[in-house]
Design an enzyme around this catalytic site. Sequence first.
Site, PDB file in Angstrom:
ATOM      1  N   TYR A  53      17.436 -16.299   7.942  1.00 15.30           N
ATOM      2  CA  TYR A  53      17.154 -16.860   9.099  1.00 15.30           C
ATOM      3  C   TYR A  53      15.890 -16.809   9.358  1.00 15.30           C
ATOM      4  O   TYR A  53      15.250 -18.515   9.476  1.00 15.30           O
ATOM      5  CB  TYR A  53      17.236 -15.492  10.163  1.00 15.30           C
ATOM      6  CG  TYR A  53      19.135 -15.574  11.081  1.00 15.30           C
ATOM      7  CD1 TYR A  53      19.748 -16.786  11.568  1.00 15.30           C
ATOM      8  CD2 TYR A  53      19.820 -14.867  10.650  1.00 15.30           C
ATOM      9  CE1 TYR A  53      20.767 -16.967  11.771  1.00 15.30           C
ATOM     10  CE2 TYR A  53      21.090 -14.774  10.367  1.00 15.30           C
ATOM     11  CZ  TYR A  53      22.004 -15.852  11.687  1.00 15.30           C
ATOM     12  OH  TYR A  53      23.197 -15.847  11.733  1.00 15.30           O
ATOM     13  N   HIS A 104      24.657 -18.569  21.318  1.00 23.45           N
ATOM     14  CA  HIS A 104      25.075 -17.499  20.090  1.00 23.45           C
ATOM     15  C   HIS A 104      23.484 -17.547  19.870  1.00 23.45           C
ATOM     16  O   HIS A 104      23.540 -17.011  18.476  1.00 23.45           O
ATOM     17  CB  HIS A 104      25.471 -18.769  18.825  1.00 23.45           C
ATOM     18  CG  HIS A 104      27.242 -18.547  19.072  1.00 23.45           C
ATOM     19  ND1 HIS A 104      27.936 -20.050  18.815  1.00 23.45           N
ATOM     20  CD2 HIS A 104      27.882 -18.661  19.696  1.00 23.45           C
ATOM     21  CE1 HIS A 104      28.754 -19.963  18.682  1.00 23.45           C
ATOM     22  NE2 HIS A 104      29.229 -18.909  19.719  1.00 23.45           N
ATOM     23  N   THR A 171      30.584 -30.589  18.203  1.00 22.73           N
ATOM     24  CA  THR A 171      31.315 -29.746  17.918  1.00 22.73           C
ATOM     25  C   THR A 171      32.387 -29.394  17.279  1.00 22.73           C
ATOM     26  O   THR A 171      33.469 -30.322  17.801  1.00 22.73           O
ATOM     27  CB  THR A 171      30.574 -28.933  19.045  1.00 22.73           C
ATOM     28  OG1 THR A 171      31.880 -27.866  18.678  1.00 22.73           O
ATOM     29  CG2 THR A 171      31.529 -29.143  20.631  1.00 22.73           C
TER      30      THR A 171
HETATM   31  N1  APR Z   1      26.360 -36.376  16.575  1.00 23.63           N
HETATM   32  C1  APR Z   1      27.336 -35.858  16.918  1.00 23.63           C
HETATM   33  N2  APR Z   1      28.197 -34.807  16.246  1.00 23.63           N
HETATM   34  C2  APR Z   1      27.764 -35.080  14.787  1.00 23.63           C
HETATM   35  C3  APR Z   1      26.816 -35.468  14.485  1.00 23.63           C
HETATM   36  C4  APR Z   1      25.892 -35.976  14.576  1.00 23.63           C
HETATM   37  N3  APR Z   1      24.670 -36.665  14.354  1.00 23.63           N
HETATM   38  N4  APR Z   1      27.053 -35.182  12.913  1.00 23.63           N
HETATM   39  C5  APR Z   1      27.572 -34.498  12.268  1.00 23.63           C
HETATM   40  N5  APR Z   1      28.176 -34.133  14.069  1.00 23.63           N
HETATM   41  C6  APR Z   1      30.045 -33.187  14.228  1.00 23.63           C
HETATM   42  C7  APR Z   1      30.408 -32.882  13.164  1.00 23.63           C
HETATM   43  O1  APR Z   1      31.525 -34.304  13.193  1.00 23.63           O
HETATM   44  C8  APR Z   1      31.634 -32.148  13.344  1.00 23.63           C
HETATM   45  O2  APR Z   1      32.383 -31.966  14.636  1.00 23.63           O
HETATM   46  O3  APR Z   1      29.380 -32.618  15.197  1.00 23.63           O
HETATM   47  C9  APR Z   1      30.539 -30.850  14.390  1.00 23.63           C
HETATM   48  C10 APR Z   1      29.386 -30.211  14.116  1.00 23.63           C
HETATM   49  O4  APR Z   1      31.099 -28.909  13.835  1.00 23.63           O
HETATM   50  P1  APR Z   1      30.529 -27.743  13.295  1.00 23.63           P
HETATM   51  O5  APR Z   1      29.629 -27.428  12.112  1.00 23.63           O
HETATM   52  O6  APR Z   1      31.613 -26.896  13.367  1.00 23.63           O
HETATM   53  O7  APR Z   1      29.951 -26.811  14.569  1.00 23.63           O
HETATM   54  P2  APR Z   1      29.920 -25.835  15.304  1.00 23.63           P
HETATM   55  O8  APR Z   1      31.100 -26.497  16.510  1.00 23.63           O
HETATM   56  O9  APR Z   1      28.404 -26.351  16.758  1.00 23.63           O
HETATM   57  O10 APR Z   1      30.329 -24.498  15.379  1.00 23.63           O
HETATM   58  C11 APR Z   1      30.052 -23.684  16.009  1.00 23.63           C
HETATM   59  O11 APR Z   1      30.209 -22.034  14.686  1.00 23.63           O
HETATM   60  O12 APR Z   1      28.728 -21.237  12.750  1.00 23.63           O
HETATM   61  C12 APR Z   1      29.188 -21.159  13.949  1.00 23.63           C
HETATM   62  O13 APR Z   1      27.698 -20.213  15.526  1.00 23.63           O
HETATM   63  C13 APR Z   1      27.667 -21.203  14.616  1.00 23.63           C
HETATM   64  O14 APR Z   1      27.418 -21.859  16.606  1.00 23.63           O
HETATM   65  C14 APR Z   1      27.770 -22.369  15.558  1.00 23.63           C
HETATM   66  C15 APR Z   1      29.964 -22.454  15.917  1.00 23.63           C
END
Ligand code: APR
Length: 234
Positions: A53, A104, A171
Amino acid sequence: MRKIVVFTGAGMSAESGIKTFRDSDGLWENHPVEDVATPQAWARNPRLVLDFYNARRKQMREVEPNKGHAALVELEKCFNVQIITQNVDNLHERAGSSSVLHLHGELDKVRSTRNPKLIFTPEHWEIKLGDVGEDGAQLRPHIVWFGEQVPMFDVAIDITQTADIMIVVGTSLVVYPAASLIEYVPANAPIFLIDPKAEPQSRRNIEIIRGTAAEELPEFVKKLISNEITSKNA
Ligand code: APR
């Protein structure tokens, strides 16, 4: 004023230079992310968790909000915009968004391991073993780790249930309970999903915009402001 709820994930900050979780190899210096973001990891190796972190807190201070963050600020001129984010960075706030709920946790805050209500924002990005709060207890990141309760989830549900429009950005919608938030959007409110890898969701009728946050959001916000998109026509 109509209410737009924006639900953001790691993709929102990708173009600011913060790696997403599942697009990268899911490793941090060869440790699976789950191994540094759980209460078990904290019990086993708190130094490793603090270092993880610390690195992210340092990085957050070196990056800037992107055009997607800025577009959401623009949207406030015409709508009641409420952001619910899974991100622990502060880029929405630094861009100027006025209502941001962190599901989160927040990277720039730390709290006492003894009293979860003793939360504060340290000046320096580095927290070490032996750094204690007012109560003398070791400080930990103010982050919701895998396996921990999501204390803000009920508040997020309340906000979502009164949305006229929902915009989901960047996401993978795989981490629960956060991903279930879209199920609380009123049935007559349209949902838009902006993500380069977006897939249709069986749970709800979602209009997909395949593209990145910084590329698509400014254009999409313009359309919302000029009423080309309304809560009725989707
Ligand atoms: N613009 C929009 N979306 C994007 C971009 C971009 N430039 N680059 C990547 N993405 C998308 C990907 O296609 C994917 O669907 O962002 C998403 C990221 O997904 P994750 O890495 O799974 O992140 P997230 O959904 O925020 O994860 C949820 O999981 O690890 C835990 O607590 C953590 O808050 C996090 C939670």
